[in-house]
Design a protein around this motif. Structure first.
Motif, PDB file in Angstrom:
ATOM      1  N   ASP A 126      33.386  35.123  -0.628  1.00  0.00           N
ATOM      2  CA  ASP A 126      33.430  34.563  -1.795  1.00  0.00           C
ATOM      3  C   ASP A 126      34.263  33.142  -1.874  1.00  0.00           C
ATOM      4  O   ASP A 126      33.837  32.127  -2.724  1.00  0.00           O
ATOM      5  CB  ASP A 126      34.253  35.407  -2.846  1.00  0.00           C
ATOM      6  CG  ASP A 126      35.596  35.578  -2.368  1.00  0.00           C
ATOM      7  OD1 ASP A 126      35.806  36.263  -1.537  1.00  0.00           O
ATOM      8  OD2 ASP A 126      36.520  35.141  -3.279  1.00  0.00           O
ATOM      9  N   VAL A 127      34.826  32.927  -0.860  1.00  0.00           N
ATOM     10  CA  VAL A 127      35.367  31.571  -0.887  1.00  0.00           C
ATOM     11  C   VAL A 127      34.647  30.456  -0.528  1.00  0.00           C
ATOM     12  O   VAL A 127      33.851  30.654   0.429  1.00  0.00           O
ATOM     13  CB  VAL A 127      36.842  31.856   0.039  1.00  0.00           C
ATOM     14  CG1 VAL A 127      37.365  30.194   0.156  1.00  0.00           C
ATOM     15  CG2 VAL A 127      37.594  32.604  -0.355  1.00  0.00           C
ATOM     16  N   ILE A 128      34.648  29.585  -1.273  1.00  0.00           N
ATOM     17  CA  ILE A 128      33.972  28.364  -0.915  1.00  0.00           C
ATOM     18  C   ILE A 128      34.391  27.436   0.264  1.00  0.00           C
ATOM     19  O   ILE A 128      35.533  26.993   0.415  1.00  0.00           O
ATOM     20  CB  ILE A 128      33.505  27.396  -2.320  1.00  0.00           C
ATOM     21  CG1 ILE A 128      32.854  28.378  -3.265  1.00  0.00           C
ATOM     22  CG2 ILE A 128      32.964  26.144  -2.051  1.00  0.00           C
ATOM     23  CD1 ILE A 128      33.169  27.757  -4.681  1.00  0.00           C
ATOM     24  N   VAL A 129      33.356  27.213   1.023  1.00  0.00           N
ATOM     25  CA  VAL A 129      33.632  26.178   2.321  1.00  0.00           C
ATOM     26  C   VAL A 129      32.822  25.016   2.351  1.00  0.00           C
ATOM     27  O   VAL A 129      31.756  25.295   2.334  1.00  0.00           O
ATOM     28  CB  VAL A 129      33.948  27.044   3.557  1.00  0.00           C
ATOM     29  CG1 VAL A 129      34.379  25.976   4.765  1.00  0.00           C
ATOM     30  CG2 VAL A 129      34.780  28.444   3.630  1.00  0.00           C
ATOM     31  N   VAL A 163      25.523  11.460   4.627  1.00  0.00           N
ATOM     32  CA  VAL A 163      24.674  12.039   3.531  1.00  0.00           C
ATOM     33  C   VAL A 163      25.150  13.538   3.363  1.00  0.00           C
ATOM     34  O   VAL A 163      25.281  14.216   4.373  1.00  0.00           O
ATOM     35  CB  VAL A 163      23.052  12.084   4.217  1.00  0.00           C
ATOM     36  CG1 VAL A 163      22.317  12.892   3.294  1.00  0.00           C
ATOM     37  CG2 VAL A 163      22.505  10.748   4.485  1.00  0.00           C
ATOM     38  N   LEU A 164      24.964  13.845   1.955  1.00  0.00           N
ATOM     39  CA  LEU A 164      25.386  15.200   1.798  1.00  0.00           C
ATOM     40  C   LEU A 164      24.185  16.226   2.118  1.00  0.00           C
ATOM     41  O   LEU A 164      23.154  15.956   2.147  1.00  0.00           O
ATOM     42  CB  LEU A 164      25.614  15.453   0.070  1.00  0.00           C
ATOM     43  CG  LEU A 164      25.951  16.822  -0.239  1.00  0.00           C
ATOM     44  CD1 LEU A 164      27.465  16.926   0.161  1.00  0.00           C
ATOM     45  CD2 LEU A 164      25.608  16.756  -1.836  1.00  0.00           C
ATOM     46  N   ILE A 165      24.751  17.216   2.747  1.00  0.00           N
ATOM     47  CA  ILE A 165      23.803  18.478   3.317  1.00  0.00           C
ATOM     48  C   ILE A 165      24.303  19.516   2.637  1.00  0.00           C
ATOM     49  O   ILE A 165      25.462  19.930   2.611  1.00  0.00           O
ATOM     50  CB  ILE A 165      24.038  18.653   4.848  1.00  0.00           C
ATOM     51  CG1 ILE A 165      23.714  17.438   5.648  1.00  0.00           C
ATOM     52  CG2 ILE A 165      23.240  19.806   5.020  1.00  0.00           C
ATOM     53  CD1 ILE A 165      22.245  16.810   5.489  1.00  0.00           C
ATOM     54  N   ASN A 166      23.258  20.153   1.893  1.00  0.00           N
ATOM     55  CA  ASN A 166      23.580  21.431   1.227  1.00  0.00           C
ATOM     56  C   ASN A 166      22.267  22.489   1.216  1.00  0.00           C
ATOM     57  O   ASN A 166      21.374  21.993   2.116  1.00  0.00           O
ATOM     58  CB  ASN A 166      24.022  21.201  -0.322  1.00  0.00           C
ATOM     59  CG  ASN A 166      22.875  20.438  -1.084  1.00  0.00           C
ATOM     60  OD1 ASN A 166      21.748  20.299  -0.838  1.00  0.00           O
ATOM     61  ND2 ASN A 166      23.511  19.950  -2.299  1.00  0.00           N
ATOM     62  N   ALA A 167      22.307  23.335   0.607  1.00  0.00           N
ATOM     63  CA  ALA A 167      21.101  24.122   0.560  1.00  0.00           C
ATOM     64  C   ALA A 167      19.632  23.555   0.388  1.00  0.00           C
ATOM     65  O   ALA A 167      18.702  23.895   0.907  1.00  0.00           O
ATOM     66  CB  ALA A 167      21.181  25.426  -0.347  1.00  0.00           C
ATOM     67  N   ASP A 168      19.712  22.496  -0.412  1.00  0.00           N
ATOM     68  CA  ASP A 168      18.419  21.646  -0.876  1.00  0.00           C
ATOM     69  C   ASP A 168      17.791  21.041   0.477  1.00  0.00           C
ATOM     70  O   ASP A 168      16.709  20.856   0.610  1.00  0.00           O
ATOM     71  CB  ASP A 168      18.782  20.706  -1.888  1.00  0.00           C
ATOM     72  CG  ASP A 168      18.987  21.216  -3.220  1.00  0.00           C
ATOM     73  OD1 ASP A 168      18.766  22.465  -3.371  1.00  0.00           O
ATOM     74  OD2 ASP A 168      19.849  20.644  -3.870  1.00  0.00           O
ATOM     75  N   VAL A 179      26.697  24.628  11.148  1.00  0.00           N
ATOM     76  CA  VAL A 179      27.042  24.627   9.822  1.00  0.00           C
ATOM     77  C   VAL A 179      25.673  24.527   8.948  1.00  0.00           C
ATOM     78  O   VAL A 179      25.613  25.210   7.924  1.00  0.00           O
ATOM     79  CB  VAL A 179      27.810  23.657   9.325  1.00  0.00           C
ATOM     80  CG1 VAL A 179      27.917  23.471   7.733  1.00  0.00           C
ATOM     81  CG2 VAL A 179      29.185  23.714   9.739  1.00  0.00           C
ATOM     82  N   ARG A 180      24.503  23.787   9.473  1.00  0.00           N
ATOM     83  CA  ARG A 180      23.350  23.984   8.892  1.00  0.00           C
ATOM     84  C   ARG A 180      22.735  25.367   8.850  1.00  0.00           C
ATOM     85  O   ARG A 180      22.295  25.761   7.652  1.00  0.00           O
ATOM     86  CB  ARG A 180      22.485  23.024   9.475  1.00  0.00           C
ATOM     87  CG  ARG A 180      20.962  23.204   9.374  1.00  0.00           C
ATOM     88  CD  ARG A 180      19.990  22.957  10.584  1.00  0.00           C
ATOM     89  NE  ARG A 180      20.189  23.771  11.612  1.00  0.00           N
ATOM     90  CZ  ARG A 180      19.652  23.501  12.633  1.00  0.00           C
ATOM     91  NH1 ARG A 180      18.930  22.525  13.038  1.00  0.00           N
ATOM     92  NH2 ARG A 180      19.761  24.616  13.714  1.00  0.00           N
ATOM     93  N   LYS A 187      21.959  27.608   5.531  1.00  0.00           N
ATOM     94  CA  LYS A 187      20.812  28.518   5.313  1.00  0.00           C
ATOM     95  C   LYS A 187      20.974  29.909   5.034  1.00  0.00           C
ATOM     96  O   LYS A 187      20.133  30.381   4.386  1.00  0.00           O
ATOM     97  CB  LYS A 187      19.804  28.018   6.292  1.00  0.00           C
ATOM     98  CG  LYS A 187      19.273  26.731   6.638  1.00  0.00           C
ATOM     99  CD  LYS A 187      18.572  26.426   7.637  1.00  0.00           C
ATOM    100  CE  LYS A 187      17.468  26.900   8.126  1.00  0.00           C
ATOM    101  NZ  LYS A 187      16.734  26.720   9.301  1.00  0.00           N
ATOM    102  N   LYS A 188      21.998  30.433   5.503  1.00  0.00           N
ATOM    103  CA  LYS A 188      22.171  31.880   5.355  1.00  0.00           C
ATOM    104  C   LYS A 188      23.188  32.205   4.140  1.00  0.00           C
ATOM    105  O   LYS A 188      23.357  33.326   4.034  1.00  0.00           O
ATOM    106  CB  LYS A 188      23.030  32.456   6.824  1.00  0.00           C
ATOM    107  CG  LYS A 188      21.927  32.731   8.022  1.00  0.00           C
ATOM    108  CD  LYS A 188      22.745  32.953   9.095  1.00  0.00           C
ATOM    109  CE  LYS A 188      21.800  32.854  10.505  1.00  0.00           C
ATOM    110  NZ  LYS A 188      22.638  33.306  11.448  1.00  0.00           N
ATOM    111  N   GLY A 189      23.607  31.043   3.527  1.00  0.00           N
ATOM    112  CA  GLY A 189      24.306  31.214   2.433  1.00  0.00           C
ATOM    113  C   GLY A 189      25.728  31.250   2.582  1.00  0.00           C
ATOM    114  O   GLY A 189      26.790  32.117   1.837  1.00  0.00           O
TER     115      GLY A 189
END
Length: 312
Positions: A236-239, A296-301, A248-249, A253-255
């Motif tokens: 539950d802790v946000i990293v 560049v920001l990398i997130n689930a998008d 990390v990619r 992708k795995k949440g």
């Protein structure tokens, strides 16, 4: 015992440098000196620089200093003795590396720095670094959003000797500290190390079980922190990390880890070699010594588009 050029280049490619003369090297060789390739970021730098050197007609002398300034100094001596045309360097300390770069300059060998700056201007020809402050602010904005603008968090910081560690931390705090409901309960260095980050995160978690988030100075530490949290059943802790690694990619992708900030290691290293080639041929690069490349920001998008520290 005299080695052929091919055997010598095989030796230096894995960081084994003996006392051979410069005559054993190809006439046009570029030395590429980075921290350990165990970290995929530094391997991407070395691979990018070596690929561009080969494309431009040079041999690549690939060496590893393991963040040891004394070893870095020895590698500079080997490169100078070998008569390389230029040195591409991700250095082993902002202050500690100045003397080595100056030594090469005094011998007529230009240095082109990537990723990490040194504290003295006019010694290296180029210092090409990621815009760490801009990138850290991107990561901090995302972290604040993910945290819902409130909660206890910890910060993992890189090596104290690395200018980037301080710049990223400042970028984080210039954003996060504007939110009074976000409270930093721990700030510790893990020296860019996954193992150290795992151990540090375990200790932080014991002291602050109500922690809600972790913001890390690089992806390697983020991976260590997430592994510790996972082992403790605290997914539950946000990293949030910084670098843009494939590891990390895949976690994003795995949440798992929620976001990172891409600094273009591969492209940065290739630009350094391009500038080295231009300098070797003309005596100038056409660019300022200090150059910033935006992150560049990398997130689930967009994580699926990330490959080897570059967006495809």
């Amino acid at each position: 015992m005299k080695l052929t050029k091919r055997l010598f280049m095989s030796a230096v490619a894995i960081g084994i440098v003996g006392t051979m003369s410069g005559a054993a090297l190809a006439a046009d060789t570029i030395a590429i000196i980075t921290p350990s390739h165990d970290n995929p970021f530094f391997k991407a730098e070395a691979d990018g620089a070596a690929a561009k050197a080969k494309e431009l007609g040079y041999s690549a002398m690939v060496l590893v200093h393991n963040d040891d300034a004394n070893k870095q100094n020895e590698l500079f001596d080997s490169a100078i003795a070998a008569g390389v045309k230029a040195i591409i360097l991700d250095n082993a300390g902002a202050d500690a590396s100045v003397a080595a770069v100056k030594k090469a300059k005094d011998k007529g060998i230009p240095s082109f720095l990537i990723d990490r700056e040194i504290t003295t201007a006019g010694v290296a020809v180029s210092q090409i670094v990621s815009n760490n402050y801009q990138g850290a602010q991107l990561g901090a904005d995302e972290f604040v959003k993910l945290m819902g603008e409130k909660g206890n968090f910890a910060e993992l910081v890189g090596k104290e000797s690395d200018t980037n560690a301080g710049i990223r931390s400042k970028g984080y705090h210039d954003v996060i500290d504007q939110y009074t409901d976000l409270k930093m309960v721990a700030r510790q260095t893990a020296n860019w190390s996954q193992t150290e980050a795992f151990n540090v995160m375990e200790s932080i978690l014991q002291a602050h079980p109500d922690i809600k988030g972790v913001i890390s100075g690089n992806d390697t530490m983020a991976m260590g922190a997430y592994a510790a949290l996972d082992a403790a059943g605290r997914k539950d802790v946000i990293v949030v990390g910084f670098d843009g690694s494939n590891d990390v990619r895949d976690s994003i992708k795995k949440g798992g880890i929620k976001a990172t900030v891409l600094q273009p290691a591969y492209d940065q290293a290739q630009l350094a070699v391009t500038q080295a080639d231009k300098f070797i041929k003309s005596g100038k690069t056409g660019a300022d010594e200090k150059q910033l490349m935006d992150c560049v920001l990398i997130n689930a998008d967009n994580a699926a588009k990330l490959e080897t520290f570059a967006l495809k």
